[in-house]
Design a protein around this motif. Structure first.
Motif, PDB file in Angstrom:
ATOM      1  N   ASP A 102      -3.172   5.290   9.447  1.00 38.00           N
ATOM      2  CA  ASP A 102      -4.260   5.982   8.770  1.00 38.00           C
ATOM      3  C   ASP A 102      -3.830   6.316   7.343  1.00 38.00           C
ATOM      4  N   LEU A 103      -4.560   5.838   6.349  1.00 41.90           N
ATOM      5  CA  LEU A 103      -4.180   6.048   4.956  1.00 41.90           C
ATOM      6  C   LEU A 103      -4.349   7.495   4.506  1.00 41.90           C
ATOM      7  N   LYS A 104      -5.150   8.278   5.223  1.00 47.24           N
ATOM      8  CA  LYS A 104      -5.378   9.667   4.840  1.00 47.24           C
ATOM      9  C   LYS A 104      -4.338  10.607   5.440  1.00 47.24           C
ATOM     10  N   THR A 105      -3.932  10.358   6.677  1.00 47.50           N
ATOM     11  CA  THR A 105      -3.044  11.290   7.369  1.00 47.50           C
ATOM     12  C   THR A 105      -1.647  10.737   7.630  1.00 47.50           C
ATOM     13  N   ASN A 106      -1.473   9.401   7.465  1.00 45.65           N
ATOM     14  CA  ASN A 106      -0.217   8.715   7.755  1.00 45.65           C
ATOM     15  C   ASN A 106       0.088   8.681   9.255  1.00 45.65           C
ATOM     16  N   GLU A 107      -0.912   8.955  10.083  1.00 42.15           N
ATOM     17  CA  GLU A 107      -0.743   8.857  11.533  1.00 42.15           C
ATOM     18  C   GLU A 107      -0.914   7.409  11.991  1.00 42.15           C
TER      19      GLU A 107
ATOM     20  N   ALA B 258      -6.607   6.368  24.093  1.00 40.48           N
ATOM     21  CA  ALA B 258      -6.690   5.510  22.909  1.00 40.48           C
ATOM     22  C   ALA B 258      -7.277   6.206  21.682  1.00 40.48           C
ATOM     23  N   ASN B 259      -7.798   7.416  21.844  1.00 42.54           N
ATOM     24  CA  ASN B 259      -8.265   8.197  20.688  1.00 42.54           C
ATOM     25  C   ASN B 259      -7.167   9.082  20.108  1.00 42.54           C
ATOM     26  N   LYS B 260      -6.039   9.183  20.789  1.00 42.40           N
ATOM     27  CA  LYS B 260      -5.001  10.148  20.423  1.00 42.40           C
ATOM     28  C   LYS B 260      -3.963   9.498  19.509  1.00 42.40           C
ATOM     29  N   LYS B 261      -3.963   9.909  18.245  1.00 41.85           N
ATOM     30  CA  LYS B 261      -3.018   9.378  17.264  1.00 41.85           C
ATOM     31  C   LYS B 261      -1.659  10.069  17.413  1.00 41.85           C
ATOM     32  N   ALA B 262      -0.673   9.576  16.687  1.00 41.28           N
ATOM     33  CA  ALA B 262       0.660  10.193  16.694  1.00 41.28           C
ATOM     34  C   ALA B 262       1.375   9.843  15.395  1.00 41.28           C
ATOM     35  N   PHE B 263       2.308  10.691  15.018  1.00 43.04           N
ATOM     36  CA  PHE B 263       3.148  10.410  13.856  1.00 43.04           C
ATOM     37  C   PHE B 263       4.377   9.613  14.288  1.00 43.04           C
ATOM     38  N   SER B 264       4.842   8.778  13.394  1.00 40.76           N
ATOM     39  CA  SER B 264       6.050   8.009  13.664  1.00 40.76           C
ATOM     40  C   SER B 264       7.274   8.920  13.709  1.00 40.76           C
ATOM     41  N   LYS B 265       8.145   8.658  14.664  1.00 39.56           N
ATOM     42  CA  LYS B 265       9.425   9.361  14.757  1.00 39.56           C
ATOM     43  C   LYS B 265      10.594   8.406  14.526  1.00 39.56           C
ATOM     44  N   TRP B 266      10.412   7.130  14.960  1.00 38.50           N
ATOM     45  CA  TRP B 266      11.468   6.134  14.818  1.00 38.50           C
ATOM     46  C   TRP B 266      10.877   4.812  14.351  1.00 38.50           C
ATOM     47  N   ILE B 267      11.601   4.120  13.505  1.00 42.49           N
ATOM     48  CA  ILE B 267      11.302   2.740  13.144  1.00 42.49           C
ATOM     49  C   ILE B 267      12.520   1.911  13.528  1.00 42.49           C
TER      50      ILE B 267
ATOM     51  N   GLY C 299      -2.223  -1.667  -2.853  1.00 42.13           N
ATOM     52  CA  GLY C 299      -1.628  -1.133  -4.070  1.00 42.13           C
ATOM     53  C   GLY C 299      -0.845   0.141  -3.820  1.00 42.13           C
ATOM     54  N   GLY C 300      -1.134   1.175  -4.616  1.00 41.33           N
ATOM     55  CA  GLY C 300      -0.423   2.443  -4.519  1.00 41.33           C
ATOM     56  C   GLY C 300      -0.593   3.129  -3.186  1.00 41.33           C
ATOM     57  N   TYR C 301      -1.772   2.964  -2.538  1.00 39.44           N
ATOM     58  CA  TYR C 301      -1.977   3.560  -1.215  1.00 39.44           C
ATOM     59  C   TYR C 301      -0.994   2.975  -0.200  1.00 39.44           C
ATOM     60  N   GLY C 302      -0.792   1.659  -0.283  1.00 36.58           N
ATOM     61  CA  GLY C 302       0.139   1.030   0.638  1.00 36.58           C
ATOM     62  C   GLY C 302       1.558   1.513   0.429  1.00 36.58           C
ATOM     63  N   PHE C 303       2.002   1.564  -0.825  1.00 35.71           N
ATOM     64  CA  PHE C 303       3.363   2.008  -1.125  1.00 35.71           C
ATOM     65  C   PHE C 303       3.568   3.463  -0.716  1.00 35.71           C
TER      66      PHE C 303
ATOM     67  N   CYS D  43       6.183   4.736   2.238  1.00 36.11           N
ATOM     68  CA  CYS D  43       7.256   5.690   1.930  1.00 36.11           C
ATOM     69  C   CYS D  43       7.172   6.935   2.810  1.00 36.11           C
ATOM     70  N   GLN D  44       5.949   7.452   3.016  1.00 36.96           N
ATOM     71  CA  GLN D  44       5.783   8.601   3.909  1.00 36.96           C
ATOM     72  C   GLN D  44       6.213   8.264   5.333  1.00 36.96           C
ATOM     73  N   LEU D  45       5.816   7.072   5.790  1.00 35.31           N
ATOM     74  CA  LEU D  45       6.152   6.644   7.141  1.00 35.31           C
ATOM     75  C   LEU D  45       7.664   6.598   7.337  1.00 35.31           C
ATOM     76  N   VAL D  46       8.366   6.031   6.365  1.00 32.48           N
ATOM     77  CA  VAL D  46       9.820   5.899   6.467  1.00 32.48           C
ATOM     78  C   VAL D  46      10.497   7.248   6.294  1.00 32.48           C
ATOM     79  N   ASP D  47      10.006   8.085   5.401  1.00 33.79           N
ATOM     80  CA  ASP D  47      10.602   9.407   5.186  1.00 33.79           C
ATOM     81  C   ASP D  47      10.615  10.248   6.456  1.00 33.79           C
ATOM     82  N   ARG D  48       9.546  10.133   7.245  1.00 32.22           N
ATOM     83  CA  ARG D  48       9.446  10.977   8.435  1.00 32.22           C
ATOM     84  C   ARG D  48      10.147  10.359   9.654  1.00 32.22           C
ATOM     85  N   SER D  49      10.683   9.155   9.507  1.00 34.20           N
ATOM     86  CA  SER D  49      11.217   8.415  10.657  1.00 34.20           C
ATOM     87  C   SER D  49      12.731   8.229  10.573  1.00 34.20           C
TER      88      SER D  49
END
Length: 302
Positions: free
Chosen positions: A164-169, A221-230, A266-270, A274-280
């Motif tokens: 999700d581009l808005k929440t990073n979930e 299937a409606n329940k999102k989650a944040f990344s913990k590990w990559i 573009g910038g949204y993807g980058f 970065c947020q995804l990796v920072d939190r993982s």
């Protein structure tokens, strides 16, 4: 083909005439049109826990996919996949009609959905923490994903991490897990209660079979989650189970390589990567023993 709900069960008649099935594969609605009994029966078996609707003009549909026999010039022994009435692919043998649907759905999502960041990765979740398994074809990510889902983890996706581009979930996109060649027998033995569709031989990927998602994964299937590990898994026969820390800078670069639409965003993807990796926590993972692999990732939760 006539579609209705009867006591919570999907009922499909055996009429030859092709009609539309509207299937909710969250976060999308997919209209599937086919008159091929093999496709109907496999959808009925692998997607029995999903929501089906009678199709009419009042229902918004994200994707239209039609699987039918080829025409006179294509040959009636071939299957053709139509996406919104167009044919972006060469026909395949009729025996591969069902995987043609799954591959067509992968293609249309990866090619047209740009309000999410899409990565070529499997995703599982447990206790509110998501694990992203990213790797090249043949790395063993689907095998590891199926083993973990069979041992208490929730399936988010086998093919695609949707962010999700808005929440990073991470957004669930729960579908049958596609397994190839030796992995099929391995997972059937490792997860004996799993339900499998038919095996499809002589595909471009070898032998293909699909493991049905468990009911809990579909229900949530409606329940999102944040990344913990990559994790970047790599199956190596007879290897020891080895989990090594992986640099976050290199993780971003690897995810860019494995993104379907990073360049479109573009910038949204980058920013989201970065947020995804920072939190993982990021790892390289080598394995050959599924029991040891599942135990190791359960230990990460502690």
């Amino acid at each position: 083909m006539y579609l209705q709900r009867q006591f919570g069960q999907l009922v499909l008649s055996s009429r030859v005439k092709s009609e539309a099935i509207l299937l909710e594969i969250k976060p999308f609605k997919v209209c599937i049109e086919t008159s091929l009994p093999a496709v109907i029966d496999t959808i009925k078996a692998l997607y029995s826990d999903y929501n089906y609707f009678i199709y009419d003009d009042s229902v918004f549909v994200d994707f239209y996919i039609k699987i039918e026999k080829g025409g006179f010039f294509r040959g009636y022994s071939q299957a053709q996949c139509y996406i919104d009435g167009k044919t972006p692919f060469k026909p395949l043998p009729l025996s591969q009609a069902y995987p043609f649907f799954e591959w067509g759905l992968n293609w249309i999502v990866a090619s047209h959905i740009h309000y999410y960041l899409l990565l070529h990765a499997a995703v599982v979740e447990k206790n509110g923490h998501a694990l992203i398994l990213c790797g090249k074809p043949g790395a063993g990510k689907s095998t590891l994903c199926a083993a973990m889902v069979g041992n208490g983890w929730r399936l988010f996706s086998d093919e695609m991490a949707i962010i999700d581009l808005k929440t990073n979930e991470l957004v669930p996109f729960v579908r049958p897990v596609s397994l190839k060649n030796r992995s099929i027998d391995l997972i059937q033995e490792f997860v004996p209660e799993a339900v499998f569709g038919p095996c499809f031989h002589d595909t471009a990927k070898g032998i293909i079979a699909h493991m049905k998602p468990n009911s809990a994964s579909v229900f949530l299937a409606n329940k999102k989650a944040f990344s913990k590990w990559i994790v970047f898994p790599q199956y190596q026969e007879h290897s020891q189970t080895l989990l090594q820390s992986f640099p976050k800078g290199k993780t971003v670069l690897e995810l860019i390589k494995n993104s379907f639409n990073y360049n479109m965003l573009g910038g949204y993807g980058f920013s989201n990567l970065c947020q995804l990796v920072d939190r993982s926590d990021c790892y390289n993972f080598i394995y050959s023993n599924l029991d040891e692999a599942v135990v190791l990732f359960d230990q990460l939760l502690e």
